[in-house]
Scaffold this active site. Structure first.
Site, mmCIF file in Angstrom:
data_model
loop_
_atom_site.group_PDB
_atom_site.id
_atom_site.type_symbol
_atom_site.label_atom_id
_atom_site.label_comp_id
_atom_site.label_asym_id
_atom_site.label_seq_id
_atom_site.Cartn_x
_atom_site.Cartn_y
_atom_site.Cartn_z
ATOM 1 N N PRO A 127 0.834 -1.200 0.000
ATOM 2 C CG PRO A 127 -0.795 -1.588 1.611
ATOM 3 C CD PRO A 127 0.539 -2.085 1.128
ATOM 4 C CD GLU A 128 2.913 2.704 -4.500
ATOM 5 O OE1 GLU A 128 3.043 3.852 -4.960
ATOM 6 O OE2 GLU A 128 3.093 1.677 -5.188
ATOM 7 C CE LYS A 174 5.400 4.039 0.217
ATOM 8 N NZ LYS A 174 6.296 3.022 -0.384
ATOM 9 C CG HIS A 219 -3.480 -15.210 6.613
ATOM 10 N ND1 HIS A 219 -2.221 -15.766 6.582
ATOM 11 C CD2 HIS A 219 -4.207 -15.852 5.652
ATOM 12 C CE1 HIS A 219 -2.177 -16.701 5.643
ATOM 13 N NE2 HIS A 219 -3.369 -16.775 5.074
ATOM 14 N NE ARG A 252 5.023 -11.906 1.121
ATOM 15 C CZ ARG A 252 5.407 -11.238 0.040
ATOM 16 N NH1 ARG A 252 4.501 -10.720 -0.787
ATOM 17 N NH2 ARG A 252 6.684 -11.073 -0.232
ATOM 18 N NE ARG A 276 18.463 12.762 -1.356
ATOM 19 C CZ ARG A 276 18.250 13.843 -0.616
ATOM 20 N NH1 ARG A 276 18.307 15.049 -1.178
ATOM 21 N NH2 ARG A 276 17.995 13.725 0.681
ATOM 22 N NE ARG A 322 10.044 -3.210 -5.368
ATOM 23 C CZ ARG A 322 9.211 -2.516 -4.589
ATOM 24 N NH1 ARG A 322 9.704 -1.764 -3.620
ATOM 25 N NH2 ARG A 322 7.907 -2.591 -4.765
#
Length: 273
Positions: free
Chosen positions: A2-3, A58, A91, A110, A153, A262
């Site tokens: 989830p973002e 988040k 779960h 998870r 950066r 990713r």
């Protein structure tokens, strides 16, 4: 994972379900879901009342007066309201059992998500929040702040946005989307972006976060809000998850590579180095 739009959707659906409810007791069925001592967590929260549900990037922040529970859903974490005596699913790892007989349960297939109990006001010093940059689509996320941060950066822009250290709240889905919208190659070093690219990226981040939140987030795997509803922004995605499909802007097929481990989907034609 989830973002920011998904976590904000969870916050909005959780708030009317729990604010004003008092904790009778806490049950923990998987101790590692707690950062810190599970027994202290249970003892300190007994008798506390939920006063607000806030969010930063988040992270969810459950306010209980002088205490705050900081919750990171990670990959698969979910909250839902049920009753004390409802059968416990394999779960489900924790429940806040309320004095009215209802309970808020945390489930996580998870087992990556974590909850941490802290004194209210210290959450930005003692939790994972201390390492985050400013929130996307917030007053603090100014264009000049973004420009200065990028110039310092040299890592590629995809990895930088994923790191959360300059701007917080974006994950794999929305990073791919905003880079495509801005026509920026994900491997471009952050300090090599032009002024126009930075401006376009800044706008794309804010607009995408706002629109995705309006649609209740993105459900491409298993995301559900606290009421059990799915998001709808997946219907608006242009690039994420569309490897091998034609780019809606130029018609060339999207490609997928790995950047810092990713999966990253982009258009070789529209997003040239």
């Amino acid at each position: 994972m989830p973002e920011m739009p998904e976590v904000e959707t969870v916050r909005r659906t959780l708030r009317p379900l729990v604010v004003g409810k008092t904790i009778d007791h806490v049950d923990i069925w998987y101790d590692k879901v707690i950062t810190g001592d599970p027994e202290t967590f249970k003892r300190e929260l007994k008798g506390k009342t939920f006063t607000a549900v806030d969010r930063y990037a988040k992270f969810l922040l459950f306010r209980l007066g002088d205490l705050t529970v900081v919750s990171h859903l990670r990959m698969e974490g979910k909250y839902h309201l049920t009753t004390w005596d409802a059968p416990v699913d394999k779960h489900e790892h924790l429940q806040f059992a309320f004095t009215d007989g209802s309970s808020l349960r945390y489930a996580d297939v998870r087992k990556f998500g974590r909850l941490q109990l802290v004194e209210t006001g210290t959450e930005f010093q003692v939790t994972g929040l201390k390492n985050l940059g400013v929130e996307a689509n917030s007053p603090e996320f100014r264009l000049d702040y973004f420009e200065k941060g990028l110039k310092k950066r040299s890592m590629n822009i995809k990895s930088l946005l994923m790191s959360q250290t300059l701007v917080a709240g974006l994950g794999n889905i929305y990073v791919d989307e905003v880079l495509w919208q801005s026509r920026i190659n994900p491997l471009t070093p952050a300090n090599e972006l032009t002024k126009d690219q930075v401006k376009q990226l800044h706008s794309a981040i804010n607009e995408t976060i706002e629109e995705a939140t309006k649609y209740g987030g993105t459900t491409v795997h298993s995301f559900l809000n606290a009421e059990g509803g799915a998001g709808h922004y997946q219907e608006k995605l242009k690039v994420y998850g569309k490897e091998g499909q034609p780019c809606p802007r130029c018609g060339e097929d999207f490609v997928k590579i790995k950047i810092s481990g990713r999966g990253t989907t982009y258009c070789l034609h529209c997003q040239k180095r």
